[in-house]
Design an enzyme around this catalytic site. Sequence first.
Site, PDB file in Angstrom:
ATOM      1  N   ASP A   1      49.400  49.562  46.297  1.00  0.00           N
ATOM      2  CA  ASP A   1      48.748  48.905  47.438  1.00  0.00           C
ATOM      3  C   ASP A   1      49.746  48.433  48.492  1.00  0.00           C
ATOM      4  O   ASP A   1      49.968  47.242  48.689  1.00  0.00           O
ATOM      5  CB  ASP A   1      47.895  47.725  46.964  1.00  0.00           C
ATOM      6  N   GLY A  37      37.371  44.293  44.369  1.00  0.00           N
ATOM      7  CA  GLY A  37      37.063  45.624  43.855  1.00  0.00           C
ATOM      8  C   GLY A  37      37.484  46.642  44.886  1.00  0.00           C
ATOM      9  O   GLY A  37      38.125  46.306  45.890  1.00  0.00           O
ATOM     10  N   ASP A  52      33.978  46.839  56.686  1.00  0.00           N
ATOM     11  CA  ASP A  52      33.389  48.141  57.006  1.00  0.00           C
ATOM     12  C   ASP A  52      33.859  49.244  56.059  1.00  0.00           C
ATOM     13  O   ASP A  52      33.423  50.392  56.166  1.00  0.00           O
ATOM     14  CB  ASP A  52      33.679  48.539  58.449  1.00  0.00           C
ATOM     15  N   GLY A  53      34.761  48.916  55.135  1.00  0.00           N
ATOM     16  CA  GLY A  53      35.223  49.896  54.171  1.00  0.00           C
ATOM     17  C   GLY A  53      36.142  50.962  54.740  1.00  0.00           C
ATOM     18  O   GLY A  53      36.475  51.934  54.052  1.00  0.00           O
ATOM     19  N   ASP A  57      45.512  41.540  41.837  1.00  0.00           N
ATOM     20  CA  ASP A  57      44.738  42.767  41.999  1.00  0.00           C
ATOM     21  C   ASP A  57      45.574  43.886  42.597  1.00  0.00           C
ATOM     22  O   ASP A  57      45.131  45.033  42.650  1.00  0.00           O
ATOM     23  CB  ASP A  57      43.492  42.521  42.857  1.00  0.00           C
ATOM     24  N   ASN A  58      46.796  43.570  43.043  1.00  0.00           N
ATOM     25  CA  ASN A  58      47.709  44.575  43.576  1.00  0.00           C
ATOM     26  C   ASN A  58      48.834  44.906  42.595  1.00  0.00           C
ATOM     27  O   ASN A  58      49.834  45.499  42.987  1.00  0.00           O
ATOM     28  CB  ASN A  58      48.329  44.099  44.892  1.00  0.00           C
ATOM     29  N   GLY A  64      36.963  47.952  47.785  1.00  0.00           N
ATOM     30  CA  GLY A  64      36.135  47.642  48.936  1.00  0.00           C
ATOM     31  C   GLY A  64      36.185  48.684  50.028  1.00  0.00           C
ATOM     32  O   GLY A  64      35.298  48.748  50.882  1.00  0.00           O
ATOM     33  N   ARG A 121      44.609  47.808  37.216  1.00  0.00           N
ATOM     34  CA  ARG A 121      45.348  46.663  37.730  1.00  0.00           C
ATOM     35  C   ARG A 121      45.229  45.483  36.772  1.00  0.00           C
ATOM     36  O   ARG A 121      44.343  45.455  35.922  1.00  0.00           O
ATOM     37  CB  ARG A 121      44.772  46.254  39.098  1.00  0.00           C
ATOM     38  N   ARG A 134      45.268  59.050  47.897  1.00  0.00           N
ATOM     39  CA  ARG A 134      46.261  58.464  47.004  1.00  0.00           C
ATOM     40  C   ARG A 134      46.236  59.165  45.641  1.00  0.00           C
ATOM     41  O   ARG A 134      45.178  59.583  45.173  1.00  0.00           O
ATOM     42  CB  ARG A 134      45.983  56.964  46.831  1.00  0.00           C
TER      43      ARG A 134
END
Length: 491
Positions: free
Chosen positions: A264, A90, A125-126, A254-255, A92, A183, A176
Site C-alpha cells: 500500500d 476493507g 467513490d472507489g 491494515d497496511n 474500498g 494484512r 497489483r
Amino acid sequence: MKTLSQWVFNNTFLTLPEGFGTPVSPQPLTQPFLISVNPQVCRTLDLDPKSAKHPDFINIFTGNDQLAGFAPFAMKYTGHQFGQYNPDLGDGRGLLMGEVINNAGEKWDIHLKGSGITPYSRMGDGRAVLRSCIREYLASAAMHGLGIATTHALAVLSSDTPVYREDVERGSTLVRVTESHLRFGHFEYLFYTGQHDKIATLADYLITHHFPDLAKLDSQNRYQAMFKLIVTRTAHMIADWQAVGFAHGVMNTDNMSVLGLTLDYGPFGFLDDYEPGYICNHSDYTGRYAFNRQPSIALWNLSALGYALSSLIDKQQIETVLDTYEPTLQAAYNINMQRKLGLDAPSVTDAQLYEELFALLASQHVDYTLFFRTLSHIAQPDIPQSASQFRTLFSQLPPLEHWLKHYAQRLTLQTSSDEQRRNIMLNNNPKYILRNYLAQQAIEKAEHGDVSMINDLLIALSTPFDEQPHFESLAAMPPAWGKKIIISCSS
C-alpha cells in the site's frame, strides 16, 4: 509466454467461509488506455508484454470486460489507523480479481486498485487517480530493484472518467500483483468482531499457502511459529527500509502484510537530505510515522497483531515472540550497514562509527544516497584525504575529514581486498532511487500524454546499483524545490 486467456487460475481465497469479503464487479472506466506495463512482472506471470497493448487487456483491467477465471472480490479487514481502531475498513477501492498460477507453480494475486465502489468504500467513490497509480507503480519497481520485500505492479491504465479530488483528475487503475494481500487487519477484523473460530481458519489458510513448512507442527506450536515468521519478516523489511532511507508514511495495521512485504504505497518518500525525523506524509500531523519511528511503530503493529491472535497463542508465547523483534531488526540492520560501508566483519567500534556518521549527515543536511554512493567509489588509500570529493554535499568539510579518518582506521581491520570492499558497497548503495521530484515530473508528463519518463524510471530503477550513464540525470542532486514536495493520502 502466455496471453491472458491462457492464464491458469486457482482462487483459493474464495474457498474460505462467508464473512471474509463480498463479490463485487469492477465499475467500468470510459475510454480507457494503457499508460505503462512492467516487463519484469509480465515475466513473473508468464505473460507476453505485447498482450498489454491489446484492447482485451485494457478493457479487462478497467472493468469494461471480464476474463474467464477471474472472480472479483472485495476483502474485508479492519485495523488501527494512526493508533486508533477503525472497524469500517476493507477493499474500498480495490478488488482481488483472481489468483494466477505461473509455470513455476507460484500463486500470484491479481488485484485492481481504483475499480470503483465496494461495500467498504466509506462514502468514497472507489476510484484512484493517475498520480497515485504512477507513484505506486514506480515505487514497487524501485523497491524490487533494491532487493526489498514488496508487492508488485503489472500495469497502470487511465481513462477519460473524471475523478474529483482537490481538482478534477483522470480515473485510473493499477494492476497489483503479490503472493498475498493478507494484512494484519484481516486478523484484527475477526478478533474484534468475535469470530474467533475463523481466526484459526485464516491462520490455517495462511500456513497452508504461504508457510507450508509449519503445517506439520501441532496446533500448540504451529500458530506461535507462524507469528514468529511474521515478526521476523517484518523486522527484516523494516531494517531494509531504514538502511536504504525509505519512509512508508502510513504504517497503519491494515497496511501491514503478514508476509513482510511493503504494501500500500501512498505518501511514501525516499530520503533526500538525511533527516532522522523525516515525515513524508503531509497528513501525519504528529509525526507518528516519521522515518526514525518506523522500527518502533512496526513493533506496535506486531503487538496489535499478537493481541488479535490471542485466541490461538497464549499471552506468554506472544510476548516471547515479540521479544525477538528488536534483536532481529538490529542484527539485520547491522548487516545492512556493514555492507553499505564495505565492512567484512563486525567490530565493537561499529556502533560509534555509525552514530558519528548519522550525526554528521543530519547536522549538515547531506544527501543520504549520494553520500554513500560517492564513498563507494573511493579507494582505501585515498579515504583520509577524500573530503574534497564531497564538497557539493557538505557545507563544512573538517567534521567530515575527522569521520573519514575514523573510517579509514576501521578499514585497517579488514581481511578482504579493497576491490572487494568497493564492490560490496556499489552493490548495496544505489545510484538510483525514486525521489519524490522525479515521480512528480513523471506524473506531470504523463498527465499531458508523455509516458517516456515513467518508462525511463522503470528501467533505471530495475537495476539501481548499475551506473547506467544514459540515465545520469535521474541520479542527480535534487533541486531545492524537489525536496519540499507535499504528499498526502489524497488519491
